[in-house]
Design an enzyme around this catalytic site. Structure first.
Site, PDB file in Angstrom:
ATOM      1  N   ARG A   1       0.653  -1.180   0.520  1.00 13.01           N
ATOM      2  CA  ARG A   1      -0.299   0.048   0.148  1.00 13.01           C
ATOM      3  C   ARG A   1       0.878   1.345  -0.164  1.00 13.01           C
ATOM      4  O   ARG A   1       1.610   0.825   0.316  1.00 13.01           O
ATOM      5  CB  ARG A   1      -1.076  -0.136   1.494  1.00 13.01           C
ATOM      6  CG  ARG A   1      -0.108   0.257   2.747  1.00 13.01           C
ATOM      7  CD  ARG A   1      -1.008   0.880   3.641  1.00 13.01           C
ATOM      8  NE  ARG A   1      -0.454   1.098   4.637  1.00 13.01           N
ATOM      9  CZ  ARG A   1       0.570   1.228   5.496  1.00 13.01           C
ATOM     10  NH1 ARG A   1       1.079   1.886   4.969  1.00 13.01           N
ATOM     11  NH2 ARG A   1       1.188   1.102   6.692  1.00 13.01           N
TER      12      ARG A   1
ATOM     13  N   CYS B   1       3.282   7.971   9.606  1.00 16.35           N
ATOM     14  CA  CYS B   1       3.300   7.873   8.382  1.00 16.35           C
ATOM     15  C   CYS B   1       4.140   9.247   7.567  1.00 16.35           C
ATOM     16  O   CYS B   1       4.188   9.659   6.605  1.00 16.35           O
ATOM     17  CB  CYS B   1       1.869   8.847   8.280  1.00 16.35           C
ATOM     18  SG  CYS B   1       0.601   7.972   8.749  1.00 16.35           S
TER      19      CYS B   1
ATOM     20  N   ALA C   1      -5.833   7.395  10.120  1.00 20.03           N
ATOM     21  CA  ALA C   1      -4.852   6.937   8.518  1.00 20.03           C
ATOM     22  C   ALA C   1      -5.294   6.072   7.421  1.00 20.03           C
ATOM     23  O   ALA C   1      -5.429   5.255   7.885  1.00 20.03           O
ATOM     24  CB  ALA C   1      -3.300   6.578   9.557  1.00 20.03           C
TER      25      ALA C   1
ATOM     26  N   GLY D   1      -4.358   4.539   3.489  1.00 18.73           N
ATOM     27  CA  GLY D   1      -3.030   4.528   2.602  1.00 18.73           C
ATOM     28  C   GLY D   1      -3.802   2.620   2.129  1.00 18.73           C
ATOM     29  O   GLY D   1      -4.100   1.974   2.085  1.00 18.73           O
TER      30      GLY D   1
ATOM     31  N   THR E   1       3.186   3.129  10.116  1.00 20.90           N
ATOM     32  CA  THR E   1       2.240   3.527  11.133  1.00 20.90           C
ATOM     33  C   THR E   1       2.236   2.483  11.812  1.00 20.90           C
ATOM     34  O   THR E   1       3.051   0.840  11.935  1.00 20.90           O
ATOM     35  CB  THR E   1       0.993   4.097  10.604  1.00 20.90           C
ATOM     36  OG1 THR E   1       0.126   4.331  11.225  1.00 20.90           O
ATOM     37  CG2 THR E   1       0.649   3.016   9.794  1.00 20.90           C
ATOM     38  N   PHE E   2       1.358   2.856  13.026  1.00 21.73           N
ATOM     39  CA  PHE E   2       1.212   1.280  14.040  1.00 21.73           C
ATOM     40  C   PHE E   2      -0.714   0.903  13.334  1.00 21.73           C
ATOM     41  O   PHE E   2      -1.036   1.907  13.788  1.00 21.73           O
ATOM     42  CB  PHE E   2       1.040   1.878  15.559  1.00 21.73           C
ATOM     43  CG  PHE E   2       0.915   1.714  16.412  1.00 21.73           C
ATOM     44  CD1 PHE E   2       1.424   0.152  16.595  1.00 21.73           C
ATOM     45  CD2 PHE E   2      -0.528   1.408  17.269  1.00 21.73           C
ATOM     46  CE1 PHE E   2       1.022  -0.901  17.855  1.00 21.73           C
ATOM     47  CE2 PHE E   2      -0.903   0.814  18.035  1.00 21.73           C
ATOM     48  CZ  PHE E   2      -0.078  -0.341  18.366  1.00 21.73           C
ATOM     49  N   HIS E   3      -0.434  -0.621  14.113  1.00 21.42           N
ATOM     50  CA  HIS E   3      -1.576  -0.833  14.069  1.00 21.42           C
ATOM     51  C   HIS E   3      -1.942  -1.647  15.433  1.00 21.42           C
ATOM     52  O   HIS E   3      -0.757  -2.597  15.877  1.00 21.42           O
ATOM     53  CB  HIS E   3      -2.155  -1.991  12.889  1.00 21.42           C
ATOM     54  CG  HIS E   3      -2.427  -0.978  11.580  1.00 21.42           C
ATOM     55  ND1 HIS E   3      -2.722  -0.211  11.767  1.00 21.42           N
ATOM     56  CD2 HIS E   3      -2.394  -1.412  10.404  1.00 21.42           C
ATOM     57  CE1 HIS E   3      -2.898   0.743   9.888  1.00 21.42           C
ATOM     58  NE2 HIS E   3      -2.115  -0.211   9.532  1.00 21.42           N
TER      59      HIS E   3
END
Length: 229
Positions: free
Chosen positions: A82, A182, A151, A153, A87-89
């Site tokens: 993507r 990001c 966010a 993407g 970033t964080f999930h």
């Protein structure tokens, strides 16, 4: 945008890799829908990451030293096909992966990203956050002031979308302290819980999220257990 049914797959609390696996099955189904004997094609995969994971897109992979430091904090690491940087999930976050046919919908990619932003802005208004906003390009996502709430993407191959958005509901925002989210220096992150001053879970937002999805993408929703049915 064209009307048509979109299948909703609600995975609940699942590992990030499992959500990606289901997404890829949906992408295959969307491609099969273009065959002479079509099958239902478009989907949206909804999940909440069960464990913390740092994910980067087509650029922005962390250096080895940074990656080791992130692993030491107990987080997984994953690359995704993507746009966007790292970033964080994790738990408390809604991941939504729409698998839509942009050619059938006659929707350009930038218009699709704007539609995802419009979807989250509608959701925010429903929840009582009228100050949420989208910023002009090159920024994406939904913001409260200088802090990113959601966010975005995406990937698009042969006009079929994948990946999508990550909305912070009751996410532990301290996980973002260890990266430049990001790749945006000087910007913060926030959550629905922080902005609304109350605990807002992923389950709390699913219904208004889907209502907003139907409005923006002009579709009906059908609920499914099987990404290939």
């Amino acid at each position: 945008m064209s009307r048509g049914p979109v299948r909703v797959l609600r995975l609940g609390l699942r590992p990030y890799a499992e959500a990606l696996r289901v997404q890829e099955l949906c992408v295959g189904a969307a491609r099969a829908a273009r065959l002479p004997v079509p099958v239902p094609g478009e989907s949206v995969v909804l999940s909440e990451p069960a464990e913390p994971v740092y994910v980067w897109g087509l650029r922005g992979a962390p250096e080895a030293e940074v990656a080791a430091r992130l692993r030491a904090r107990g987080a997984g690491l994953a690359a995704a096909r993507r746009g966007g940087q790292i970033t964080f999930h994790g738990p408390g976050q809604l991941l939504a992966f729409p698998v839509l046919d942009l050619r059938r919908r006659r929707l350009p990619l930038r218009g699709y990203v704007a539609a995802l932003e419009a979807l989250v802005l509608r959701l925010c208004r429903r929840l009582g956050l009228p100050a949420a906003r989208a910023l002009p390009p090159p920024f994406t996502g939904v913001w409260m002031g200088d802090s990113k709430l959601c966010a975005i993407g995406v990937h698009c191959g042969n006009h079929i979308t994948s990946h999508g958005l990550a909305l912070n509901c009751c996410t532990d925002l301290t996980w973002f302290d260890h990266i430049v989210p990001c790749g945006l220096e000087g910007k913060g992150v926030t959550s629905l819980s922080r902005e609304l001053g109350r605990h807002v879970t992923v389950d709390h937002v699913l219904e208004p999220f889907l209502d907003s999805f139907q409005e923006v993408f002009d579709c009906t929703l059908v609920f499914s257990e099987d990404p290939g049915d």
